[in-house]
Design a protein around this motif. Structure first.
Motif, PDB file in Angstrom:
ATOM      1  N   ARG A  69       0.931  -1.089  -0.135  1.00 59.78           N
ATOM      2  CA  ARG A  69      -0.084  -0.027  -0.099  1.00 59.78           C
ATOM      3  C   ARG A  69       1.006   1.166  -0.026  1.00 59.78           C
ATOM      4  O   ARG A  69       0.615   2.112  -0.675  1.00 59.78           O
ATOM      5  CB  ARG A  69      -0.856  -0.003   1.161  1.00 59.78           C
ATOM      6  N   ARG A  70       1.997   1.062   0.730  1.00 59.56           N
ATOM      7  CA  ARG A  70       2.844   2.325   0.845  1.00 59.56           C
ATOM      8  C   ARG A  70       3.473   2.464  -0.422  1.00 59.56           C
ATOM      9  O   ARG A  70       3.690   3.674  -0.811  1.00 59.56           O
ATOM     10  CB  ARG A  70       3.845   2.260   1.937  1.00 59.56           C
ATOM     11  N   ALA A  71       3.880   1.536  -1.205  1.00 61.17           N
ATOM     12  CA  ALA A  71       4.561   1.693  -2.465  1.00 61.17           C
ATOM     13  C   ALA A  71       3.484   2.189  -3.626  1.00 61.17           C
ATOM     14  O   ALA A  71       3.958   2.918  -4.355  1.00 61.17           O
ATOM     15  CB  ALA A  71       5.042   0.335  -2.932  1.00 61.17           C
ATOM     16  N   LEU A  72       2.454   1.636  -3.659  1.00 62.56           N
ATOM     17  CA  LEU A  72       1.491   2.252  -4.683  1.00 62.56           C
ATOM     18  C   LEU A  72       0.963   3.541  -4.263  1.00 62.56           C
ATOM     19  O   LEU A  72       0.840   4.381  -5.184  1.00 62.56           O
ATOM     20  CB  LEU A  72      -0.121   1.287  -4.471  1.00 62.56           C
ATOM     21  N   ARG A  73       1.117   4.006  -3.356  1.00 68.80           N
ATOM     22  CA  ARG A  73       0.701   5.463  -2.840  1.00 68.80           C
ATOM     23  C   ARG A  73       1.816   6.362  -3.279  1.00 68.80           C
ATOM     24  O   ARG A  73       1.605   7.211  -3.772  1.00 68.80           O
ATOM     25  CB  ARG A  73       0.445   5.454  -1.565  1.00 68.80           C
ATOM     26  N   LEU A  74       3.167   5.835  -3.093  1.00 70.69           N
ATOM     27  CA  LEU A  74       4.147   6.948  -3.471  1.00 70.69           C
ATOM     28  C   LEU A  74       5.113   6.717  -4.570  1.00 70.69           C
ATOM     29  O   LEU A  74       5.387   7.479  -5.379  1.00 70.69           O
ATOM     30  CB  LEU A  74       5.195   6.636  -2.171  1.00 70.69           C
ATOM     31  N   LEU A  75       5.008   5.433  -5.283  1.00 76.67           N
ATOM     32  CA  LEU A  75       5.896   5.089  -6.242  1.00 76.67           C
ATOM     33  C   LEU A  75       5.514   5.947  -7.842  1.00 76.67           C
ATOM     34  O   LEU A  75       6.480   6.335  -8.468  1.00 76.67           O
ATOM     35  CB  LEU A  75       6.030   3.651  -6.506  1.00 76.67           C
ATOM     36  N   PRO A  76       4.166   5.755  -8.020  1.00 79.40           N
ATOM     37  CA  PRO A  76       3.864   6.545  -9.331  1.00 79.40           C
ATOM     38  C   PRO A  76       4.376   8.012  -9.274  1.00 79.40           C
ATOM     39  O   PRO A  76       5.142   8.320 -10.313  1.00 79.40           O
ATOM     40  CB  PRO A  76       2.249   6.152  -9.242  1.00 79.40           C
ATOM     41  N   ALA A  77       4.071   8.703  -8.331  1.00 81.41           N
ATOM     42  CA  ALA A  77       4.495  10.108  -8.513  1.00 81.41           C
ATOM     43  C   ALA A  77       6.080  10.133  -8.367  1.00 81.41           C
ATOM     44  O   ALA A  77       6.672  11.065  -8.979  1.00 81.41           O
ATOM     45  CB  ALA A  77       3.840  10.848  -7.218  1.00 81.41           C
ATOM     46  N   PHE A  78       6.543   9.378  -7.280  1.00 80.48           N
ATOM     47  CA  PHE A  78       7.995   9.402  -7.225  1.00 80.48           C
ATOM     48  C   PHE A  78       8.745   9.124  -8.383  1.00 80.48           C
ATOM     49  O   PHE A  78       9.745   9.830  -8.646  1.00 80.48           O
ATOM     50  CB  PHE A  78       8.464   8.600  -5.897  1.00 80.48           C
ATOM     51  N   GLY A  79       8.329   8.027  -8.897  1.00 75.45           N
ATOM     52  CA  GLY A  79       9.201   7.558 -10.340  1.00 75.45           C
ATOM     53  C   GLY A  79       8.981   8.497 -11.262  1.00 75.45           C
ATOM     54  O   GLY A  79       9.693   8.712 -12.000  1.00 75.45           O
TER      55      GLY A  79
END
Length: 209
Positions: A69-79
């Motif tokens: 859940r943390r990865a899905l919340r952050l990775l799109p914008a962060f990537g």
């Protein structure tokens, strides 16, 4: 908290009157630094409250699902941000970022040496502190079931953080790093928020009982 950070990064503080009251008193309460601390406290409270609720309702914490859940919340914008930054760097619009990006990708930008620091990634140090905390904290909550032990762990972390902040300027090596952004002592406000969530959860359970 977000507005405070934006005001600082956009240098809007330059519009404030240059008086002792504003610079020495008011600015400390509305600066980006204070905004980050406030955000940490809120984050520590909310995430801990959600994890404790899961523990109480399901009897355990699914750490794998939490991290997903943390990865899905952050990775799109962060990537997307990293891709744009590297593209602009390759085109020569931004300075060379190759060394800094390694720290950014692995969420350890709070440990970056000053000579490798890139202001384009300046906001990523706080993200690093949060992600490091949320890799460790769910395991502690899952396997330490006593509220008193949890509070003791938090008190030790807060005390250690405060002590290091008080004396860090005396260590020569700290001039080469942003030492106040290292995991300890930077996680101290998150620990305060987590402590608030534990008190709240324990109080709610006693009322229900």
């Amino acid at each position: 908290a977000i507005v405070m950070v934006l005001v600082t990064h956009l240098d809007l503080s330059e519009w404030l009157p240059d008086t002792p009251f504003v610079t020495q008193r008011l600015w400390r309460m509305i600066s980006g630094d204070f905004g980050v601390q406030l955000f940490f406290v809120i984050s520590g409270f909310l995430i801990t409250a959600l994890l404790l609720k899961e523990l109480q309702t399901k009897g355990t914490i699914n750490i794998f699902q939490f991290l997903i859940r943390r990865a899905l919340r952050l990775l799109p914008a962060f990537g997307m941000f990293l891709i744009m930054a590297l593209t602009l760097s390759t085109l020569g619009i931004l300075p060379h970022l190759n060394e800094s990006v390694i720290y950014a990708v692995f969420y350890i930008y709070n440990f970056v040496p000053r000579y490798k620091y890139a202001y384009e990634f300046a906001h990523l140090w706080s993200l690093g502190v949060e992600e490091q905390f949320y890799i460790i904290w769910p395991f502690i909550l899952k396997f330490v079931h006593s509220y008193k032990k949890l509070l003791l762990i938090l008190l030790i972390g807060i005390s250690m953080s405060c002590f290091l902040l008080l004396i860090y300027h005396k260590w020569a090596f700290t001039h080469s790093y942003f030492f106040e952004r290292w995991f300890i002592p930077a996680c101290c406000p998150i620990l305060v928020g987590a402590m608030g969530a534990i008190f709240h959860s324990n109080f709610s359970l006693r009322i229900k009982a």
